[in-house]
Design a protein around this motif. Structure first.
Motif, PDB file in Angstrom:
ATOM      1  N   LEU A   1     -31.460  16.403  43.054  1.00  0.00           N
ATOM      2  CA  LEU A   1     -31.548  16.981  44.395  1.00  0.00           C
ATOM      3  C   LEU A   1     -30.152  17.188  44.991  1.00  0.00           C
ATOM      4  CD1 LEU A   1     -34.543  14.982  45.945  1.00  0.00           C
ATOM      5  CD2 LEU A   1     -34.542  17.307  45.031  1.00  0.00           C
TER       6      LEU A   1
ATOM      7  N   HIS B   1     -28.669  20.250  43.410  1.00  0.00           N
ATOM      8  CA  HIS B   1     -29.400  21.490  43.635  1.00  0.00           C
ATOM      9  C   HIS B   1     -29.430  21.934  45.096  1.00  0.00           C
ATOM     10  CE1 HIS B   1     -33.073  23.808  44.593  1.00  0.00           C
ATOM     11  NE2 HIS B   1     -32.817  24.416  43.454  1.00  0.00           N
ATOM     12  N   SER B   2     -29.667  21.011  46.011  1.00  0.00           N
ATOM     13  CA  SER B   2     -30.045  21.448  47.350  1.00  0.00           C
ATOM     14  C   SER B   2     -29.267  20.831  48.499  1.00  0.00           C
ATOM     15  CB  SER B   2     -31.547  21.173  47.573  1.00  0.00           C
ATOM     16  OG  SER B   2     -31.857  19.830  47.326  1.00  0.00           O
TER      17      SER B   2
ATOM     18  N   MET C   1     -38.261  22.186  50.715  1.00  0.00           N
ATOM     19  CA  MET C   1     -38.889  21.531  49.589  1.00  0.00           C
ATOM     20  C   MET C   1     -40.305  21.122  49.982  1.00  0.00           C
ATOM     21  SD  MET C   1     -37.695  18.172  47.456  1.00  0.00           S
ATOM     22  CE  MET C   1     -36.039  18.835  47.394  1.00  0.00           C
TER      23      MET C   1
ATOM     24  N   VAL D   1     -38.770  11.244  49.042  1.00  0.00           N
ATOM     25  CA  VAL D   1     -37.817  12.352  48.942  1.00  0.00           C
ATOM     26  C   VAL D   1     -37.010  12.491  50.231  1.00  0.00           C
ATOM     27  CG1 VAL D   1     -37.634  14.864  48.767  1.00  0.00           C
ATOM     28  CG2 VAL D   1     -39.093  13.599  47.177  1.00  0.00           C
TER      29      VAL D   1
ATOM     30  N   ILE E   1     -32.888  12.312  50.563  1.00  0.00           N
ATOM     31  CA  ILE E   1     -32.066  13.358  51.188  1.00  0.00           C
ATOM     32  C   ILE E   1     -31.206  12.770  52.292  1.00  0.00           C
ATOM     33  CG2 ILE E   1     -32.160  15.464  52.572  1.00  0.00           C
ATOM     34  CD1 ILE E   1     -34.747  16.159  50.983  1.00  0.00           C
TER      35      ILE E   1
ATOM     36  N   LEU F   1     -42.156  20.474  44.345  1.00  0.00           N
ATOM     37  CA  LEU F   1     -41.927  19.267  43.560  1.00  0.00           C
ATOM     38  C   LEU F   1     -43.274  18.651  43.184  1.00  0.00           C
ATOM     39  CD1 LEU F   1     -39.790  17.282  42.442  1.00  0.00           C
ATOM     40  CD2 LEU F   1     -40.033  15.990  44.575  1.00  0.00           C
TER      41      LEU F   1
END
Length: 617
Positions: free
Chosen positions: A419, A422-423, A448, A462, A466, A560
């Motif tokens: 993560l 990627h983001s 997401m 998640v 983050i 996801l």
């Protein structure tokens, strides 16, 4: 006295509420001569549990003769549910179980579906109103004016057959009930804007009494925005455009929630509207739809918009899907087909089989204006909708479309690193935004969507990942529980603040108070500022569940999926997730989980379809 005490709360299939309800039914029936209180207990627990799992009732044939689930909690090792015939006879003898029409705590219908009384009543209220409106006389119209309006607003672009948007518009002008279904990009809301213009024209320059609503504030704001944006391009006079209504509210706000419970508008005090339009109807549960239907005037028109293939509400019922299935797509009577021929020139096919009680009411929009033949998103959603998981997976992996992609989901231990690579940049941009318009634009640029709530791939975990990644990079600085740029998702209706389940706000610095406030888009197109501490129930929303994404659109989404099969991951969930994207979809998953999910359609048990079909008997 027969009683099952239960064990640790909320473990296994049954909740404490299910167990207490079943015990209560048994206590009410003790001394009545009922042969088997054990059989009644099982049935009552199933009926209660069915509602918590999204069903309207429990189908006893689904359980009869099978091993009892959750045996450790119930102390039923080796025990089975009763055989159906014996079970039904014993339930009929129980004083707490009634037949349809009887006022008993439990209702057993002719197909051996067992309801809680309240949900039996909700289902009947909704079915009765829908059938009455579907079978009401057609509206009086100015035929020449309507023919002209249909030609102007729906010009024939080619000779490629029926324009179903035009047919839907005609149905909405004539009918007491109109159901317009179609996937994203089929133009449901744009069609509704044209319908409103036709209504204004038919009213000869008067503003029709129209209410526009949606299940959530987010969906209501989107409905208002689309109508506001699209009406300027309509081929009608400036006077007509000025009278097209565009203000939209939540269904709850439309009904007028009262502080002590209940709604201001109901059967005794109906809504003061001649037309009520509900967008994103697939998100609406049975109780709110029954209350809305009961609050309509006898002669009010009801128009329902939605995508019948989407996930149903997380609350009980799959109302829109049931209505669409009962109505059938594009099935019209001879009289309606004659009106279509006279006013549009189209010749519609004759129906085959028994007509539904909702005949003439449902129109399926088939042409997709957003995703053409070169769209991977369009092709992928079609394959998922058709249940072809292998083909969908092949398309994702080797289809060669720039707007869709597949990645094997990392292990739980490596997910945070994936993560971050990627983001993280997307979240960094959102956290740096300093005013609400920009913050929401960035929030909607990428999101997401998680299939699950709990577990290593669930939205709770998640979001924590983050936040930790952003904190390590110095992108956020907490002020207690809060930080600037934090997106907050409302998870329970708060009538005091006029916030509803699914609404999203973003914490930003407020120059007027020199402190953090949560900015929520309002139904009037502005922003409301609320102190974060006043929110009664909210959670961080850097990632959200697919269920909570309904009614939203994002430019780019990452779906996801978990690394193993879960009954929560279904065909409708994946279809809904894919169709939240406007430009790009990424799927992170395991081959076998993805394919298995697409072969597993959601099933919600109810009798609504049967009740609607009975309208022809």
């Amino acid at each position: 006295m027969f009683d099952r005490a239960g064990a640790h709360p909320n473990v296994g299939l049954y909740t404490d509420l299910d167990l207490h309800f079943a015990n209560w039914m048994v206590r009410l029936s003790s001394g009545s001569g009922t042969d088997s209180l054990n059989d009644l207990w099982f049935a009552a627990a199933l009926a209660s549990n069915a509602v918590s799992r999204g069903h309207i009732c429990a189908s006893l044939p689904d359980w009869a003769g099978k091993p009892v689930e959750d045996p450790e909690r119930l102390g039923t090792q080796g025990e089975k549910f009763p055989d159906l015939s014996e079970w039904v006879e014993r339930l009929k003898a129980a004083p707490v179980v009634g037949s349809p029409g009887e006022f008993k705590p439990l209702v057993l219908d002719e197909k051996y579906r067992l309801y809680l009384q309240r949900y039996w009543a909700y289902e009947g209220q909704l079915a009765d109103v829908l059938l009455a409106k579907a079978q009401s006389p057609k509206r009086a119209i100015d035929g020449e004016l309507l023919r002209d309006g249909l030609q102007r607003l729906f010009p024939q672009e080619s000779e490629e057959g029926v324009d179903w948007q035009k047919v839907a518009a005609l149905a909405a002008i004539l009918n007491g009930l109109t159901i317009i279904s179609g996937g994203p990009g089929t133009g449901k809301t744009f069609t509704m804007t044209k319908i409103l213009a036709l209504m204004v024209e038919q009213a000869r320059g008067r503003s029709p009494a129209v209410a526009l609503a949606a299940p959530t504030g987010k969906a209501a704001a989107r409905l208002k925005g689309v109508i506001e944006q699209s009406k300027g391009s309509l081929d009608c006079s400036a006077g007509v455009k000025a009278l097209i209504p565009e203000e939209a509210s939540t269904i709850h706000r439309l009904l007028g929630p009262m502080r002590r419970g209940g709604f201001r508008f109901n059967r005794e005090n109906p809504l003061p509207y001649d037309v009520v339009v509900i967008d994103e109807t697939s998100m609406s549960d049975l109780p709110i739809m029954a209350k809305l239907a009961s609050a309509l005037k006898m002669d009010a028109q009801l128009i329902l918009l939605g995508d019948k293939e989407q996930l149903a509400s997380v609350e009980p019922g799959a109302v829109f899907g049931d209505i669409c299935e009962a109505a059938g797509a594009n099935r019209f009577s001879s009289a309606f087909r004659q009106n279509v021929r006279r006013l549009t020139g189209y010749t519609l096919p004759e129906i085959r089989g028994n007509p539904s009680g909702l005949i003439d009411s449902a129109v399926l929009l088939e042409k997709n204006y957003r995703f053409g033949t070169q769209s991977g998103i369009g092709m992928l959603s079609a394959l998922v909708n058709a249940g072809d998981g292998r083909a969908a997976l092949e398309l994702l992996k080797t289809g060669g479309f720039a707007d869709i992609s597949w990645q094997d989901v990392p292990s739980a231990e490596k997910l945070a690193g994936a993560l971050e690579r990627h983001s993280l940049e997307y979240y960094a941009d959102c956290l740096k935004a300093d005013e609400p318009v920009k913050a929401f634009a960035l929030f909607n640029r990428f999101h997401m969507l998680c299939a699950l709530r709990e577990g290593p791939y669930g939205v709770v975990s998640v979001n924590q990942m983050i936040q930790q990644l952003c904190a390590r990079r110095g992108l956020l600085r907490r002020e207690g529980r809060w930080y600037r740029g934090q997106p907050l998702l409302v998870i329970a209706n708060d009538y005091r603040l006029r916030l509803f389940n699914g609404d999203v706000g973003i914490l930003l610095h407020d120059p007027e108070t020199a402190s953090l406030r949560v900015f929520f888009p309002s139904e009037e197109g502005r922003f409301r500022k609320i102190l974060a501490g006043r929110l009664s129930a909210s959670e961080t929303a850097h990632a959200i569940t697919v269920h909570k994404s309904q009614g939203s659109e994002f430019e780019h989404i990452l779906i996801l999926l978990p690394d193993r099969y879960s009954e929560v991951v279904t065909r409708e969930l994946i279809y809904t997730a894919i169709t939240r994207a406007r430009r790009r979809v990424e799927v992170w998953g395991r081959d076998e989980v993805f394919v298995e999910a697409i072969s597993s359609p959601t099933r919600r048990v109810s009798g609504l379809q049967d009740r609607l079909r009975k309208g022809t008997e």
